[in-house]
Design a protein around this motif. Sequence first.
Motif, PDB file in Angstrom:
ATOM      1  N   SER A  93      -7.844  12.659 -12.317  1.00 31.01           N
ATOM      2  CA  SER A  93      -8.351  11.758 -13.334  1.00 31.01           C
ATOM      3  C   SER A  93      -7.201  11.094 -14.087  1.00 31.01           C
ATOM      4  CB  SER A  93      -9.376  12.467 -14.228  1.00 31.01           C
ATOM      5  OG  SER A  93      -8.799  12.954 -15.377  1.00 31.01           O
ATOM      6  N   VAL A  94      -6.096  11.809 -14.278  1.00 32.19           N
ATOM      7  CA  VAL A  94      -4.927  11.170 -14.909  1.00 32.19           C
ATOM      8  C   VAL A  94      -4.345  10.112 -13.961  1.00 32.19           C
ATOM      9  CG1 VAL A  94      -2.628  11.528 -15.907  1.00 32.19           C
ATOM     10  CG2 VAL A  94      -4.419  13.233 -16.294  1.00 32.19           C
ATOM     11  N   GLU A  95      -4.297  10.420 -12.669  1.00 31.09           N
ATOM     12  CA  GLU A  95      -3.793   9.448 -11.691  1.00 31.09           C
ATOM     13  C   GLU A  95      -4.571   8.136 -11.793  1.00 31.09           C
ATOM     14  OE1 GLU A  95      -3.508  11.007  -7.597  1.00 31.09           O
ATOM     15  OE2 GLU A  95      -3.272  13.006  -8.434  1.00 31.09           O
ATOM     16  N   LEU A  96      -5.896   8.250 -11.855  1.00 29.98           N
ATOM     17  CA  LEU A  96      -6.752   7.057 -11.911  1.00 29.98           C
ATOM     18  C   LEU A  96      -6.606   6.321 -13.249  1.00 29.98           C
ATOM     19  CD1 LEU A  96      -9.832   8.602 -10.116  1.00 29.98           C
ATOM     20  CD2 LEU A  96      -8.575   6.580  -9.320  1.00 29.98           C
ATOM     21  N   ASP A  97      -6.518   7.084 -14.319  1.00 30.09           N
ATOM     22  CA  ASP A  97      -6.379   6.461 -15.641  1.00 30.09           C
ATOM     23  C   ASP A  97      -5.047   5.718 -15.767  1.00 30.09           C
ATOM     24  OD1 ASP A  97      -8.867   7.393 -16.358  1.00 30.09           O
ATOM     25  OD2 ASP A  97      -8.120   9.095 -17.542  1.00 30.09           O
ATOM     26  N   VAL A  98      -3.977   6.335 -15.272  1.00 26.24           N
ATOM     27  CA  VAL A  98      -2.666   5.679 -15.361  1.00 26.24           C
ATOM     28  C   VAL A  98      -2.648   4.423 -14.496  1.00 26.24           C
ATOM     29  CG1 VAL A  98      -0.183   5.918 -14.910  1.00 26.24           C
ATOM     30  CG2 VAL A  98      -1.439   7.793 -16.000  1.00 26.24           C
ATOM     31  N   PHE A  99      -3.294   4.496 -13.338  1.00 24.82           N
ATOM     32  CA  PHE A  99      -3.389   3.317 -12.463  1.00 24.82           C
ATOM     33  C   PHE A  99      -4.012   2.142 -13.224  1.00 24.82           C
ATOM     34  CE2 PHE A  99      -6.537   0.969  -9.837  1.00 24.82           C
ATOM     35  CZ  PHE A  99      -5.655   0.167  -9.125  1.00 24.82           C
ATOM     36  N   LEU A 100      -5.061   2.426 -13.967  1.00 23.35           N
ATOM     37  CA  LEU A 100      -5.739   1.336 -14.693  1.00 23.35           C
ATOM     38  C   LEU A 100      -4.860   0.711 -15.768  1.00 23.35           C
ATOM     39  CD1 LEU A 100      -9.501   2.386 -14.964  1.00 23.35           C
ATOM     40  CD2 LEU A 100      -8.470   0.618 -13.512  1.00 23.35           C
ATOM     41  N   GLU A 101      -3.882   1.461 -16.228  1.00 18.91           N
ATOM     42  CA  GLU A 101      -2.957   0.904 -17.222  1.00 18.91           C
ATOM     43  C   GLU A 101      -1.953  -0.049 -16.576  1.00 18.91           C
ATOM     44  OE1 GLU A 101      -1.161   4.204 -19.286  1.00 18.91           O
ATOM     45  OE2 GLU A 101      -3.145   5.050 -19.740  1.00 18.91           O
ATOM     46  N   THR A 102      -1.837   0.000 -15.252  1.00 20.37           N
ATOM     47  CA  THR A 102      -0.921  -0.910 -14.550  1.00 20.37           C
ATOM     48  C   THR A 102      -1.716  -2.156 -14.180  1.00 20.37           C
ATOM     49  OG1 THR A 102      -1.421  -0.225 -12.274  1.00 20.37           O
ATOM     50  CG2 THR A 102       0.188   1.109 -13.494  1.00 20.37           C
ATOM     51  N   LYS A 103      -1.003  -3.129 -13.588  1.00 16.38           N
ATOM     52  CA  LYS A 103      -1.712  -4.327 -13.136  1.00 16.38           C
ATOM     53  C   LYS A 103      -1.888  -4.310 -11.625  1.00 16.38           C
ATOM     54  CE  LYS A 103      -0.987  -7.538 -16.844  1.00 16.38           C
ATOM     55  NZ  LYS A 103      -0.402  -6.626 -17.839  1.00 16.38           N
ATOM     56  N   LYS A 104      -1.660  -3.142 -11.016  1.00 10.86           N
ATOM     57  CA  LYS A 104      -1.701  -3.040  -9.560  1.00 10.86           C
ATOM     58  C   LYS A 104      -3.107  -3.244  -9.011  1.00 10.86           C
ATOM     59  CE  LYS A 104       2.634  -1.701  -9.209  1.00 10.86           C
ATOM     60  NZ  LYS A 104       3.621  -2.022  -8.196  1.00 10.86           N
ATOM     61  N   LYS A 105      -3.152  -3.777  -7.789  1.00 12.42           N
ATOM     62  CA  LYS A 105      -4.440  -4.094  -7.157  1.00 12.42           C
ATOM     63  C   LYS A 105      -5.022  -2.916  -6.368  1.00 12.42           C
ATOM     64  CE  LYS A 105      -4.481  -8.666  -7.993  1.00 12.42           C
ATOM     65  NZ  LYS A 105      -4.184  -8.667  -9.428  1.00 12.42           N
ATOM     66  N   TRP A 106      -4.148  -2.014  -5.929  1.00 12.80           N
ATOM     67  CA  TRP A 106      -4.583  -0.891  -5.101  1.00 12.80           C
ATOM     68  C   TRP A 106      -4.074   0.427  -5.645  1.00 12.80           C
ATOM     69  CZ3 TRP A 106      -8.074  -1.311  -1.328  1.00 12.80           C
ATOM     70  CH2 TRP A 106      -8.280  -2.575  -0.758  1.00 12.80           C
ATOM     71  N   PHE A 107      -4.941   1.433  -5.555  1.00 15.50           N
ATOM     72  CA  PHE A 107      -4.579   2.799  -5.916  1.00 15.50           C
ATOM     73  C   PHE A 107      -4.580   3.603  -4.619  1.00 15.50           C
ATOM     74  CE2 PHE A 107      -6.334   7.084  -6.499  1.00 15.50           C
ATOM     75  CZ  PHE A 107      -5.484   7.615  -7.464  1.00 15.50           C
TER      76      PHE A 107
END
Length: 269
Positions: free
Chosen positions: A79-93
């Motif tokens: 869940s932290v991995e997904l939350d941190v991803f959303l803080e970036t502007k990246k298109k893919w996780f």
Amino acid sequence: LPVNDDLLEKVFITVKTTGRNHLTRLPVIIRTWFQLAKKQTWFFTDTNDQHLSQVTGGHVINTNCSATHSRRALCCKMSVELDVFLETKKKWFCHVDDDNYVNVPALDELLKMYNPIGDWYLGRTSTPKPLQIRAKSQKTTFWFATGGAGFCLSRALVLKMAPISGNGKLMAIGDRIGLPDDVSVGYVIEHLLKIQLTRVEQFHSHLEPMRLIKKDLFNEQLTFSYSLDNEPNTVDVDGFNEITDPTRLTFNVSKFLWITTTVIGHVKS
Ligand code: UDP
Ligand code: MN
């Protein structure tokens, strides 16, 4: 958009790890595929490690999740991995475990085939049938991508997941169904959001026999893995043996280049 848009720039790769694996599993990753995706890859762990931070250019996130193999601890990390991803502007996780080798050029090619504006759940199943569970006294079946093989989600999809499982709520989902992190992700996407997994067989976990992956197809595979338990399960590559390279990952599969043998000493120590 820049003309020569580097697609890999659009990816956020998370490696799930834990304090006691830093010296056993991470050196081989850092010496091999991490070098091809240094800017994109982040290690999600549970302890502070100055040395790891230094050798990865600060790409370490201490999730403060507990350092156990429990379902709650693993859901916490995911869940932290997904939350941190959303803080970036990246298109893919893209998530992988710390016993995965990522074929970076192949991952780049895969993601070129899908538009991250759409909802994409790309991964490999490891069960012959969809999982069947009883939720609110109703039978439900759904597929999930094996976390230990690696899987990728488009930003659009992770945004849809956020109200349900974002901000730590994935742990509550895991508690509710009583199943691990990767299964919880599948439950949210397939069952709650009704978005189907796109099966990509080139992701590999050590739940499959690694030696069955054909050498002439190595460069098309997205990930590899290994397990060194009683019955070692490793990719069959020429030139290395159990003593010099127990993980069989120091071979840079994507380019068929041998990584310098000096690396191997580090793997063992
Ligand atoms: N892991 C973790 N905390 C633990 C144990 C394992 O975060 O206490 C991570 C580990 O770093 C790896 C993944 O969970 O990325 C799977 O662990 P492992 O490969 O040891 O076991 P498996 O589930 O594959 O048998
Ligand atoms: Mn594993």
